[in-house]
Design a protein around this motif. Structure first.
Motif, PDB file in Angstrom:
ATOM      1  N   ALA A   1      33.920  44.975  30.729  1.00 53.11           N
ATOM      2  CA  ALA A   1      34.832  43.881  30.400  1.00 53.11           C
ATOM      3  C   ALA A   1      34.425  42.629  31.178  1.00 53.11           C
ATOM      4  O   ALA A   1      33.973  42.734  32.321  1.00 53.11           O
ATOM      5  CB  ALA A   1      36.266  44.264  30.734  1.00 53.11           C
ATOM      6  N   PRO A   2      34.617  41.452  30.586  1.00 53.54           N
ATOM      7  CA  PRO A   2      34.337  40.212  31.320  1.00 53.54           C
ATOM      8  C   PRO A   2      35.228  40.104  32.559  1.00 53.54           C
ATOM      9  O   PRO A   2      36.330  40.655  32.606  1.00 53.54           O
ATOM     10  CB  PRO A   2      34.688  39.114  30.307  1.00 53.54           C
ATOM     11  N   ASP A   3      34.755  39.371  33.557  1.00 55.78           N
ATOM     12  CA  ASP A   3      35.487  39.226  34.819  1.00 55.78           C
ATOM     13  C   ASP A   3      36.922  38.760  34.617  1.00 55.78           C
ATOM     14  O   ASP A   3      37.844  39.314  35.215  1.00 55.78           O
ATOM     15  CB  ASP A   3      34.761  38.247  35.751  1.00 55.78           C
ATOM     16  N   ALA A   4      37.120  37.731  33.786  1.00 54.17           N
ATOM     17  CA  ALA A   4      38.470  37.183  33.596  1.00 54.17           C
ATOM     18  C   ALA A   4      39.413  38.237  33.019  1.00 54.17           C
ATOM     19  O   ALA A   4      40.570  38.343  33.439  1.00 54.17           O
ATOM     20  CB  ALA A   4      38.420  35.948  32.700  1.00 54.17           C
ATOM     21  N   MET A   5      38.922  39.026  32.077  1.00 54.76           N
ATOM     22  CA  MET A   5      39.752  40.081  31.479  1.00 54.76           C
ATOM     23  C   MET A   5      40.074  41.154  32.519  1.00 54.76           C
ATOM     24  O   MET A   5      41.216  41.602  32.627  1.00 54.76           O
ATOM     25  CB  MET A   5      39.040  40.714  30.283  1.00 54.76           C
ATOM     26  N   PHE A   6      39.077  41.553  33.280  1.00 47.41           N
ATOM     27  CA  PHE A   6      39.275  42.579  34.298  1.00 47.41           C
ATOM     28  C   PHE A   6      40.282  42.112  35.345  1.00 47.41           C
ATOM     29  O   PHE A   6      41.196  42.848  35.722  1.00 47.41           O
ATOM     30  CB  PHE A   6      37.929  42.935  34.952  1.00 47.41           C
ATOM     31  N   GLU A   7      40.130  40.882  35.793  1.00 44.48           N
ATOM     32  CA  GLU A   7      41.046  40.329  36.799  1.00 44.48           C
ATOM     33  C   GLU A   7      42.472  40.226  36.264  1.00 44.48           C
ATOM     34  O   GLU A   7      43.435  40.537  36.975  1.00 44.48           O
ATOM     35  CB  GLU A   7      40.538  38.975  37.276  1.00 44.48           C
ATOM     36  N   ALA A   8      42.618  39.818  35.008  1.00 43.29           N
ATOM     37  CA  ALA A   8      43.956  39.731  34.406  1.00 43.29           C
ATOM     38  C   ALA A   8      44.590  41.117  34.301  1.00 43.29           C
ATOM     39  O   ALA A   8      45.791  41.277  34.555  1.00 43.29           O
ATOM     40  CB  ALA A   8      43.871  39.067  33.030  1.00 43.29           C
ATOM     41  N   LEU A   9      43.796  42.109  33.959  1.00 44.71           N
ATOM     42  CA  LEU A   9      44.309  43.475  33.884  1.00 44.71           C
ATOM     43  C   LEU A   9      44.738  43.959  35.269  1.00 44.71           C
ATOM     44  O   LEU A   9      45.779  44.605  35.416  1.00 44.71           O
ATOM     45  CB  LEU A   9      43.249  44.404  33.289  1.00 44.71           C
ATOM     46  N   CYS A  10      43.964  43.607  36.295  1.00 45.57           N
ATOM     47  CA  CYS A  10      44.296  43.994  37.669  1.00 45.57           C
ATOM     48  C   CYS A  10      45.584  43.336  38.160  1.00 45.57           C
ATOM     49  O   CYS A  10      46.230  43.858  39.069  1.00 45.57           O
ATOM     50  CB  CYS A  10      43.138  43.643  38.610  1.00 45.57           C
ATOM     51  N   GLU A  11      45.965  42.230  37.555  1.00 44.90           N
ATOM     52  CA  GLU A  11      47.240  41.601  37.909  1.00 44.90           C
ATOM     53  C   GLU A  11      48.421  42.358  37.308  1.00 44.90           C
ATOM     54  O   GLU A  11      49.543  42.240  37.782  1.00 44.90           O
ATOM     55  CB  GLU A  11      47.250  40.144  37.435  1.00 44.90           C
ATOM     56  N   ARG A  12      48.179  43.129  36.259  1.00 42.54           N
ATOM     57  CA  ARG A  12      49.241  43.876  35.572  1.00 42.54           C
ATOM     58  C   ARG A  12      49.318  45.340  36.010  1.00 42.54           C
ATOM     59  O   ARG A  12      50.382  45.935  35.978  1.00 42.54           O
ATOM     60  CB  ARG A  12      49.033  43.820  34.070  1.00 42.54           C
TER      61      ARG A  12
END
Length: 174
Positions: A126-137
């Protein structure tokens, strides 16, 4: 019709038959013993994913169903639509998992899980931005589990499809 005969469970090792004793009589479990000892590891990981998971069961089922749909694994989709309903995933959310479907029935976290599943299955990472957003949830453990769910059900789908495992007749599995 399965591509090879199902394994004669009377010939399966006791260690395997003990593992499937409390499980529904799925054709998958009749094909797995051909894989020898690896079948037991497969069952152990699958059991941990389904029974000892920390992520919400609805999110898990969203990922599993999407993997099955994208993999063209009708057996997987059939079985996990039942599981998804049992854990309370609404019909409109299940319908939203189909390719090209309107995802408005899904909440933001569910859409994120769907997008992440697509990325992992289709592009590996997954792209970094998607991975980071998922890690926020989700917690780090939740993201790790979700990634294992996706990978494991990619394996399951490929096993099911390559052996053309038959869907059990109605009333066989509840």
């Amino acid at each position: 019709m399965a591509r090879i005969p199902y394994f004669d469970l009377a010939q399966a090792p006791d260690s395997y038959t003990r593992l499937i004793a409390s499980r529904p009589p799925l054709n998958l479990y009749r094909m797995l013993p051909h894989a020898g000892k690896a079948a037991e590891g497969f069952l152990a990981l699958g059991g941990a994913i389904l029974r000892d998971n920390r992520i919400d069961a609805k999110l898990r089922e969203i990922a599993i169903l999407r993997v099955g749909i994208l993999s063209g694994a009708s057996y997987e989709v059939h079985q996990h639509k039942r599981v998804a309903r049992r854990v309370g995933l609404a019909e409109d959310k299940i319908a939203a998992l189909e390719k090209g479907a309107d995802t408005a029935a899904l909440d933001e976290t569910e859409r994120m899980v769907l997008a992440y599943t697509d990325q992992v299955l289709l592009h590996v990472k997954a792209p970094d931005a998607m991975f980071e957003a998922l890690c926020e949830r989700l917690t780090p453990g939740g993201v790790a589990e979700l990634t294992l769910v996706i990978g494991f059900y990619m394996l399951v789908s490929r096993f099911l499809e390559n052996f053309e495992i038959d869907i059990e007749p109605p009333g066989t599995v509840e």
